[in-house]
Design an enzyme around this catalytic site. Structure first.
Site, PDB file in Angstrom:
ATOM      1  N   SER A   1      35.141  37.474  27.993  1.00 61.34           N
ATOM      2  CA  SER A   1      36.312  37.945  27.237  1.00 61.34           C
ATOM      3  C   SER A   1      36.681  36.894  26.211  1.00 61.34           C
ATOM      4  O   SER A   1      36.444  35.694  26.434  1.00 61.34           O
ATOM      5  CB  SER A   1      37.484  38.200  28.172  1.00 61.34           C
ATOM      6  OG  SER A   1      38.700  38.346  27.444  1.00 61.34           O
TER       7      SER A   1
ATOM      8  N   TYR B   1      43.171  35.846  34.534  1.00 57.76           N
ATOM      9  CA  TYR B   1      42.020  36.544  33.952  1.00 57.76           C
ATOM     10  C   TYR B   1      41.273  35.630  32.989  1.00 57.76           C
ATOM     11  O   TYR B   1      40.040  35.552  33.025  1.00 57.76           O
ATOM     12  CB  TYR B   1      42.491  37.807  33.240  1.00 57.76           C
ATOM     13  CG  TYR B   1      41.377  38.619  32.628  1.00 57.76           C
ATOM     14  CD1 TYR B   1      40.517  39.366  33.432  1.00 57.76           C
ATOM     15  CD2 TYR B   1      41.176  38.657  31.252  1.00 57.76           C
ATOM     16  CE1 TYR B   1      39.482  40.123  32.887  1.00 57.76           C
ATOM     17  CE2 TYR B   1      40.156  39.407  30.695  1.00 57.76           C
ATOM     18  CZ  TYR B   1      39.313  40.138  31.514  1.00 57.76           C
ATOM     19  OH  TYR B   1      38.296  40.875  30.963  1.00 57.76           O
TER      20      TYR B   1
END
Length: 233
Positions: free
Chosen positions: A139, A152
């Site tokens: 990501s 995350y």
């Protein structure tokens, strides 16, 4: 890498980036197996992907256990006749302030053992290929911390560093490793995240990211960073 005829396993392939990537790779002539946890969702995705002469297979198993991981890979190899490309795409994001984060959701994000252990289990199959690749989908939050994504972002950064180390480790084995850093993606998981609701944020179609990943596979890219534009290096 010439994608035509390549045997590809995509984890988390029943929705979002994984599903879009399956569409792109099938259109380019790859043989694809998608995997997920829910049999009904995986079956529906396979039906949607099954067009013309496309070779698509659906696999479900519990990757938390060693038996489940072995079963997933064994089913994929049996269906595809081998493995050339392994795509670690599965993952979920729970957004919010750290102090308010539910412990179960936090723990679910922290557990990155499954993709690492799946990759280790897939290596013998990939070594049997004359042209193999591992694709790890991280990501862009791994590159710059994003508010409300503390856990995350940390986990995705860990996956990215794993991917970089693995690329160097496998270089002499003829297995290439590509790390993908998607920007905010227009898919259900991200649309439900309130942290992306404010001004100055954007979401990119999963199809655009999938096309870029396919291009990275074809050109042998090392990193694919999405921030409106694709940067291959």
């Amino acid at each position: 890498m010439n994608i035509t005829g390549k045997r590809v396993l995509i984890t988390g392939g029943s929705s979002g980036i994984g599903f879009a990537l399956a569409q792109v790779l099938l259109a380019k002539g790859a043989k694809v197996a998608i995997s997920g946890r829910c049999p009904e969702i995986v079956s529906k995705a396979v039906r949607l992907l099954q067009t013309g002469s496309a070779e698509i297979h659906g696999i479900t198993s519990d990757v938390v256990t060693a038996e489940g991981r072995d079963a997933r890979l064994e089913q994929a190899v049996a269906a595809l006749g081998g493995l050339d490309v392994f795509v670690n795409n599965a993952g979920g994001a729970h957004v919010g302030r750290l102090k308010d984060m539910d412990e179960a959701k936090l723990q679910a994000m922290i557990d990155v053992a499954a993709p690492i252990l799946l990759t280790r289990a897939a290596l013998p199959m990939l070594r049997d290929s004359s042209d193999a690749m591992v694709v790890n989908v991280s990501s862009d939050t791994a590159l710059a911390g994003t508010p409300f994504y503390a856990i995350y972002a940390s986990v995705r950064a860990g996956l990215a560093h794993f991917s970089e180390a693995l690329r160097r480790e496998l270089k002499r084995d003829g297995i290439h490793v590509l790390t993908v850093y998607p920007h905010g993606t227009d898919m259900p998981m991200i649309r439900s995240n309130r942290a992306f609701a404010g001004p100055g944020t954007s979401r990119e179609p999963a199809s655009a990211i999938a096309e870029a990943i396919a291009g990275g596979i074809e050109t042998g890219a090392i990193d694919l960073i999405r921030d409106g534009e694709a940067m291959l290096g």
